[in-house]
Design a protein around this motif. Sequence first.
Motif, PDB file in Angstrom:
ATOM      1  N   THR A  77     -11.705   5.320  -0.300  1.00 48.16           N
ATOM      2  CA  THR A  77     -11.402   3.972   0.177  1.00 48.16           C
ATOM      3  C   THR A  77     -11.456   2.966  -0.959  1.00 48.16           C
ATOM      4  OG1 THR A  77     -12.330   4.496   2.356  1.00 48.16           O
ATOM      5  CG2 THR A  77     -12.100   2.170   1.799  1.00 48.16           C
ATOM      6  N   LEU A  78     -12.491   3.055  -1.790  1.00 51.42           N
ATOM      7  CA  LEU A  78     -12.620   2.132  -2.920  1.00 51.42           C
ATOM      8  C   LEU A  78     -11.471   2.299  -3.912  1.00 51.42           C
ATOM      9  CD1 LEU A  78     -16.470   2.316  -3.581  1.00 51.42           C
ATOM     10  CD2 LEU A  78     -15.185   0.372  -2.672  1.00 51.42           C
ATOM     11  N   SER A  79     -11.060   3.537  -4.166  1.00 49.10           N
ATOM     12  CA  SER A  79      -9.966   3.764  -5.111  1.00 49.10           C
ATOM     13  C   SER A  79      -8.676   3.120  -4.615  1.00 49.10           C
ATOM     14  CB  SER A  79      -9.764   5.261  -5.347  1.00 49.10           C
ATOM     15  OG  SER A  79      -9.278   5.906  -4.179  1.00 49.10           O
ATOM     16  N   ARG A  80      -8.427   3.210  -3.315  1.00 48.75           N
ATOM     17  CA  ARG A  80      -7.204   2.615  -2.767  1.00 48.75           C
ATOM     18  C   ARG A  80      -7.264   1.090  -2.790  1.00 48.75           C
ATOM     19  NH1 ARG A  80      -6.988   7.458  -2.129  1.00 48.75           N
ATOM     20  NH2 ARG A  80      -5.262   8.684  -1.277  1.00 48.75           N
ATOM     21  N   ILE A  81      -8.423   0.538  -2.496  1.00 50.51           N
ATOM     22  CA  ILE A  81      -8.571  -0.920  -2.560  1.00 50.51           C
ATOM     23  C   ILE A  81      -8.310  -1.421  -3.980  1.00 50.51           C
ATOM     24  CG2 ILE A  81     -10.248  -2.811  -2.408  1.00 50.51           C
ATOM     25  CD1 ILE A  81     -11.533  -1.316  -0.062  1.00 50.51           C
ATOM     26  N   LEU A  82      -8.885  -0.726  -4.950  1.00 50.55           N
ATOM     27  CA  LEU A  82      -8.775  -1.159  -6.349  1.00 50.55           C
ATOM     28  C   LEU A  82      -7.372  -0.988  -6.918  1.00 50.55           C
ATOM     29  CD1 LEU A  82     -12.174   0.263  -7.655  1.00 50.55           C
ATOM     30  CD2 LEU A  82     -11.560  -2.144  -7.405  1.00 50.55           C
ATOM     31  N   PHE A  83      -6.527  -0.188  -6.276  1.00 46.87           N
ATOM     32  CA  PHE A  83      -5.123  -0.066  -6.708  1.00 46.87           C
ATOM     33  C   PHE A  83      -4.201  -0.970  -5.896  1.00 46.87           C
ATOM     34  CE2 PHE A  83      -6.365   4.028  -8.681  1.00 46.87           C
ATOM     35  CZ  PHE A  83      -5.745   3.866  -9.909  1.00 46.87           C
ATOM     36  N   PHE A  84      -4.388  -1.014  -4.578  1.00 47.92           N
ATOM     37  CA  PHE A  84      -3.445  -1.733  -3.721  1.00 47.92           C
ATOM     38  C   PHE A  84      -3.594  -3.249  -3.826  1.00 47.92           C
ATOM     39  CE2 PHE A  84      -3.184   2.117  -0.654  1.00 47.92           C
ATOM     40  CZ  PHE A  84      -2.325   2.735  -1.545  1.00 47.92           C
ATOM     41  N   VAL A  85      -4.817  -3.760  -3.979  1.00 43.92           N
ATOM     42  CA  VAL A  85      -5.007  -5.209  -4.071  1.00 43.92           C
ATOM     43  C   VAL A  85      -4.296  -5.795  -5.295  1.00 43.92           C
ATOM     44  CG1 VAL A  85      -6.709  -7.045  -4.393  1.00 43.92           C
ATOM     45  CG2 VAL A  85      -7.124  -5.258  -2.703  1.00 43.92           C
ATOM     46  N   PRO A  86      -4.446  -5.211  -6.510  1.00 39.52           N
ATOM     47  CA  PRO A  86      -3.674  -5.747  -7.643  1.00 39.52           C
ATOM     48  C   PRO A  86      -2.167  -5.700  -7.420  1.00 39.52           C
ATOM     49  CG  PRO A  86      -5.417  -4.329  -8.441  1.00 39.52           C
ATOM     50  CD  PRO A  86      -5.382  -4.162  -6.947  1.00 39.52           C
ATOM     51  N   GLY A  87      -1.684  -4.638  -6.747  1.00 38.69           N
ATOM     52  CA  GLY A  87      -0.255  -4.549  -6.457  1.00 38.69           C
ATOM     53  C   GLY A  87       0.224  -5.732  -5.634  1.00 38.69           C
ATOM     54  N   ARG A  88      -0.574  -6.103  -4.609  1.00 35.57           N
ATOM     55  CA  ARG A  88      -0.218  -7.249  -3.775  1.00 35.57           C
ATOM     56  C   ARG A  88      -0.328  -8.564  -4.543  1.00 35.57           C
ATOM     57  NH1 ARG A  88       2.870  -6.237   0.612  1.00 35.57           N
ATOM     58  NH2 ARG A  88       2.062  -4.468   1.812  1.00 35.57           N
ATOM     59  N   LEU A  89      -1.353  -8.681  -5.394  1.00 34.83           N
ATOM     60  CA  LEU A  89      -1.518  -9.902  -6.182  1.00 34.83           C
ATOM     61  C   LEU A  89      -0.395 -10.059  -7.207  1.00 34.83           C
ATOM     62  CD1 LEU A  89      -5.395  -9.810  -6.743  1.00 34.83           C
ATOM     63  CD2 LEU A  89      -4.116 -11.313  -5.216  1.00 34.83           C
ATOM     64  N   ILE A  90       0.042  -8.943  -7.794  1.00 37.53           N
ATOM     65  CA  ILE A  90       1.171  -8.996  -8.726  1.00 37.53           C
ATOM     66  C   ILE A  90       2.446  -9.409  -7.983  1.00 37.53           C
ATOM     67  CG2 ILE A  90       2.707  -7.547 -10.140  1.00 37.53           C
ATOM     68  CD1 ILE A  90       0.178  -6.029 -11.038  1.00 37.53           C
ATOM     69  N   GLU A  91       2.620  -8.887  -6.766  1.00 40.30           N
ATOM     70  CA  GLU A  91       3.773  -9.284  -5.942  1.00 40.30           C
ATOM     71  C   GLU A  91       3.750 -10.786  -5.692  1.00 40.30           C
ATOM     72  OE1 GLU A  91       5.691  -8.072  -1.601  1.00 40.30           O
ATOM     73  OE2 GLU A  91       3.533  -8.015  -1.881  1.00 40.30           O
ATOM     74  N   LYS A  92       2.577 -11.317  -5.341  1.00 47.66           N
ATOM     75  CA  LYS A  92       2.432 -12.759  -5.095  1.00 47.66           C
ATOM     76  C   LYS A  92       2.758 -13.562  -6.349  1.00 47.66           C
ATOM     77  CE  LYS A  92      -1.232 -16.135  -4.126  1.00 47.66           C
ATOM     78  NZ  LYS A  92      -1.385 -16.608  -5.505  1.00 47.66           N
ATOM     79  N   GLN A  93       2.226 -13.128  -7.485  1.00 43.50           N
ATOM     80  CA  GLN A  93       2.472 -13.828  -8.744  1.00 43.50           C
ATOM     81  C   GLN A  93       3.949 -13.797  -9.108  1.00 43.50           C
ATOM     82  OE1 GLN A  93       0.217 -12.270 -12.039  1.00 43.50           O
ATOM     83  NE2 GLN A  93       1.223 -13.570 -13.553  1.00 43.50           N
TER      84      GLN A  93
END
Length: 579
Positions: A77-93
């Motif tokens: 679960t932690l590994s997925r959070i640490l990969f997926f959250v930056p992906g979403r933040l990069i999309e937002k940026q």
Amino acid sequence: MRSKLLFLIKYMHRFRWWYTGGFIFLGLTIWTSVTIPEFIQKSIDIISNGEPSNRDSFYNYVLIILGLALVLILVRTLSRILFFVPGRLIEKQLKGEMFRKLSSFGKDYYDQNSTGSIISRINNDINGVRMITGFGLLQTGNIIFSLSLTPYKMWNLSPALTLYCVIPMVIVFIIVRVGMVIMVKNTHKRMDALQKLSGKTISFLSGNGVIKSYNIHRWAEDKVEKENVSLFKYTMRITWIRAFILPLLGNLEQILKIVVLFAGGLYVIQGKFTIGQLTEFIAYSALLTQPIMGLGWVLTVFQQGFVGISSLQTIMDRKGTDDDKKPLPVQHQKNLFKNSITLKNLTYTYHNGDHPTLRDISFTIKPGQVVGITGKVGAGKTTLINLINGYLRPEPGQLFFDDKDANKLHAEDIRSVAKTVTQEVFLFSDSIKNNVTFGAQKAEHTNIFNDVIFKSAFSDELARFPKQEETLVGEKGIMLSGGQKQRISLARSLYTPSKLLILDDVFSAVDTDTERFLIKQIFEQHPAESLLVVSNRTSVLEKTDFTIVLDEGQIEAIGTHEELIKTSAFYRDTWQLQK
């Protein structure tokens, strides 16, 4: 390829610690996954031997398996959070940067690219980048760790049986890879078809009124149907390939289980394997299929994402109109229109034109003056005001704000001086109040809102709306008449004070009484230091300090109302007709 990797690294570097943590927890996930089968093997061997003295060991192994399973849930679960959250933040940026970049482009870019194509890029291409920086990196790490630890564990149990498992995996991978290449080609074509369909749909929805007026529904339907069928064709090709590849990948685990059960079963009969070891090997073969399945998808994600990056780079690498310019300091902006706005032999040709739209335009606007512009349809009136308000840019040495060349000024500087009520009124799908206050740097007092509504001759009509200023105007103001939209747009321009207020034919959609009221409010109340009024109504132009008459992009005459009656045939004919 190098430019695309640099593009990704630029955005991923900001979240390097997130990704570092993600790879650490991903490594722990794979280590835990390959450790559990060892204790399963020991537990099964205890069961098969049936020795009561080993009962405590059996209980300990079961507890260890349970503990490792709980750890696996946590680290995965932690590994997925640490990969997926930056992906979403990069999309937002990226979406924010794309909007700012698109806002910096001039008219030439939007003439060459349809709205639907731009929207498709923002939605689909940025989504491809998100997939790479989230799911793609996760699966890449998963493949690297899995293909390192799992084969090592299998090789330690039986090198021969490991080789038996590799053969079907290689065959399946080759078939999947070929299918992926074909699928990616059709994905490119599908993206192009989707952009064309988006463009057609937005265009026809925006022009819905024209389509109804001319009763050309069938023509519009045929155009949309053509693009829709093209999109359907490429989508179905992708679906056919997926329908073949996905079951093959999904059944790879079952194929390996058959191979292991057959060959491993013979090992058990021959006494080379225990039941527990066979079970452990089957578990490892199941773990091995996951990265192989993921490898096909990772290649697809990266290929599609790189296509999206290429499309994004055409926007991000394009220079905006003001990329090389810096806005003036606030104090300098305030003093920008202190003496005059001067046009010196201004000549302008559109990027797609073969002859000048304006030629040798020269005049000066001073603070406090009211200047009129009139002329026939197509004389260049709107082009002229778009040069003054910074929407279009003249050549150097032709337009000056005091002593500063407009060609070298940032758009923010020019628009701090000039505000425009355009001929093509645009309202957002929001409340009347939010449309009026749009663009204001800070919330103003309610009295200011009421004041500009009164000055724009909209008070009585606003009072008749059930929700008054909170009334929603609909998409592009579809719930309002043309005159109402013009007056709300006028109120918007009056809400924030400006030095030069440009009114581009704002009286065209109002009745005579409203026109008189607006003339009184605009010319007598002086909502801005200076006014530039584009109109063909002499009742408006006779109140200006001087009026410019344009004809085929040139100044035919310039002067006061009385002077133009004598010197301009167009002005005199217009005045006599309206009189």
